[in-house]
Design an enzyme around this catalytic site. Structure first.
Site, mmCIF file in Angstrom:
data_model
loop_
_atom_site.group_PDB
_atom_site.id
_atom_site.type_symbol
_atom_site.label_atom_id
_atom_site.label_comp_id
_atom_site.label_asym_id
_atom_site.label_seq_id
_atom_site.Cartn_x
_atom_site.Cartn_y
_atom_site.Cartn_z
ATOM 1 C CG ASN A 45 -2.006 1.051 1.141
ATOM 2 O OD1 ASN A 45 -1.910 1.985 0.363
ATOM 3 N ND2 ASN A 45 -3.020 0.922 1.967
ATOM 4 C CG ASP A 46 1.637 3.139 3.665
ATOM 5 O OD1 ASP A 46 0.565 3.606 3.263
ATOM 6 O OD2 ASP A 46 1.833 2.777 4.840
#
Lengths: 90, 456
Positions: free
Chosen positions: B382-383
């Site tokens: 995600n990040d």
């Protein structure tokens, strides 16, 4: 003199470490950690010596140190080998 | 004694050659064998050259330790490798601290140098021991993986640090006064805990690398206690290794080490980014649709994250990739330095599933490849793929080097839910025109995708 020698060895070893470890590719960073971890199990040498030096309390501490360090050495080298044999080419 | 020192030099040479051979996967396995031979040389040399050793104690300790070590080394899942390394770090640090402690109780007259090195070794070793066990607990789920913070945490740490300095000095000056020594041990153990509990799951790669470094420093410090070159060289190598990895991990997150240790990201420090409040509308797709998109693609890049490890989906992804390759498509893997919970975590997982290591590309090598990539498949990451890191200076991950998946023609993002990533921020990538969300557990999704691909 002894102290100076031993510092010399320490400093040089750090430089050697930086030189060789920066060449390890990211793919092998986990085996590098577990392998270097096994190497830090060198404390086993100290642990063996410790079993005789410190009287009764010292030898108990030595026993636990031998157990810990052996876990580190045996487990570390074995798990690194297990990982490294998985890395295959096409 | 001279022979022993020659043996230690030989052992050190083996360690150095062993690490040197880790520069390529082709030679790495033999390198590990060479290093283990070095260890054997050091152990045998110690056993034969010191007099009055208690062989019974040593044998008992080695047998117990070898059984425990071998058991975990053969049983551990590749997904659990971070906690395995964490706990081994702990044992290494613990062993060094115990050796120094035994030396403290040595009736021989201690010199100032000797007692100072004992204090340092006990401090670093004990800190490594407790810190590693907390890290292990967090990774294994025994302790909450979220940062644990409470009011007054920083003053408390400062207080412990002052106490450590005072007790350290007293231990050195009054070598025969045990209460100071015990106090030093207790505070060292305590600070290992208080420094590790506020660190969250996604920052674990930094912490494990750092603890790895500490275990080396502890061994080297014990080498100074015993005036033993073998320990000093090996400890220095490991200390350097851990430090380099720590640095790489920090760079991978664009954060300073101090920020990782004291920042507790994901809780108090996260100021709402500009994305907050802005509702992102996402398009979701079924695995059939995803299969059709992949069928039309020629170049595909897989981006694995911690979600892949959690779902144990490494074999499932390999099967999908094999199928696509059989159809003449090119498949590559993009590995972010901080993907997973330790340096190289994803590489080991994919190697386990027989993905050839040539296909695993690091950040710098893979980013230009996204330009002409047809489909990027983001699996539980995600990040590390959030474009906000490039342009949104109010984002907590601003400046972090990311994988440029958004430059691909299509991005397929697999997540279990829409929950934001670890940094607690929404990922604008999910709302992009070229992004499709495929919800579900990574393993189940990939298995369905494989079926759908075969049915086309």
């Amino acid at each position: 003199m002894d102290m100076i020698n031993i510092f010399t060895v320490f400093i040089l070893a750090i430089f050697v470490g930086f030189e060789i470890i920066t060449k390890v590719p990211p793919t092998l960073h986990t085996p590098l950690m577990s392998g270097s971890n096994a190497i830090s199990g060198i404390a086993i040498v100290g642990a063996i010596i410790a079993t005789k030096v410190g009287g009764e309390l010292g030898s108990w501490l030595g026993l636990i140190a031998v157990i810990f360090a052996t876990i580190n050495v045996v487990g570390g080298f074995m798990v690194t080998d297990r990982m490294l044999k998985m890395f295959k080419r096409k | 004694m001279a022979y022993t020192n020659i043996a230690y030099v030989l052992a050190a040479v083996c360690f150095i050659l062993g690490i040197k051979r880790l520069s390529s996967p082709k030679t790495a396995r033999s390198g590990n064998t060479i290093a283990s031979v070095g260890m054997l040389i050091a152990i045998v040399a110690t056993l034969v050259s010191f007099e009055l050793l208690d062989f019974r104690t040593i044998a008992i300790g080695m047998i117990i330790g070898a059984m425990i070590g071998a058991f975990f080394a053969t049983k551990v899942e590749m997904t659990q490798m971070p906690q395995m390394v964490a706990i081994f770090n702990g044992f290494g640090g613990g062993a060094s601290a115990l050796v120094a402690a035994a030396e403290y109780f040595n009736p021989a007259n201690p010199s100032l140098f000797n007692s100072s090195t004992i204090a340092i070794s006990v401090f670093v070793g004990t800190l490594t021991f407790t810190g590693s066990f907390i890290a292990f607990g967090k990774l294994q789920g025994f302790v909450s993986g979220k940062p644990i913070v409470f009011p007054g945490q920083k003053p408390l740490n400062a207080l412990i640090a002052i106490g450590l300095v005072v007790l350290g000095v007293y231990t050195v000056l009054y070598g025969d006064s045990d209460p100071y020594f015990y106090g030093l041990v207790i505070l060292s153990a305590l600070i290992g805990v208080t420094l590790t509990i506020p660190i969250g799951g996604a920052d674990m790669p930094v912490v494990i690398s750092l603890l790895n470094s500490y275990s080396g420093v502890a061994a080297a410090a014990t080498g100074f206690v015993l005036l033993n070159n073998g320990l000093i060289i090996a400890g220095a190598l490991v200390g350097a290794s851990g430090l380099i990895l720590t640095n790489i991990m920090c760079k991978g997150m664009n954060r300073s080490l101090a920020n990782v240790i004291f920042g507790a990201v994901g809780l108090e420090q996260v100021t709402p980014g500009s994305g907050e409040g802005k509702q992102i509308s996402v398009k979701s797709a079924s695995t059939e649709e995803a299969a059709m998109i992949l069928d039309a693609a020629e170049k595909i890049i897989v981006v694995p994250g911690y979600g892949l490890a959690v779902a144990q989906a490494q074999y499932a992804v390999r099967e999908v990739a094999d199928f696509l390759e059989e159809q003449g498509k090119k498949v590559l893997y993009a590995i972010h330095p901080v993907a997973g919970r330790m340096p190289g975590h994803m590489n080991v997982l994919l190697a386990e599933a027989n993905v050839p290591y040539e296909q695993l590309k690091d950040l710098d090598a893979i980013n230009p490849e996204f330009e002409d990539c047809d489909v990027a498949i983001v699996l539980g990451a995600n990040d590390v793929v959030n474009p906000a890191a490039r342009h949104d200076s109010s984002s907590p991950i601003y400046g972090m080097p990311i994988l440029d998946v958004d430059k691909s023609k299509t991005v397929l993002v697999n997540k279990r839910t829409m929950n934001p990533g670890f940094a607690g921020i929404q990922n604008e990538l999910f709302g992009f025109d070229n992004t499709l969300m495929v919800f579900g557990d990574a393993k189940a999704m990939l298995t369905d995708l494989h079926k759908d691909l075969k049915n086309l």
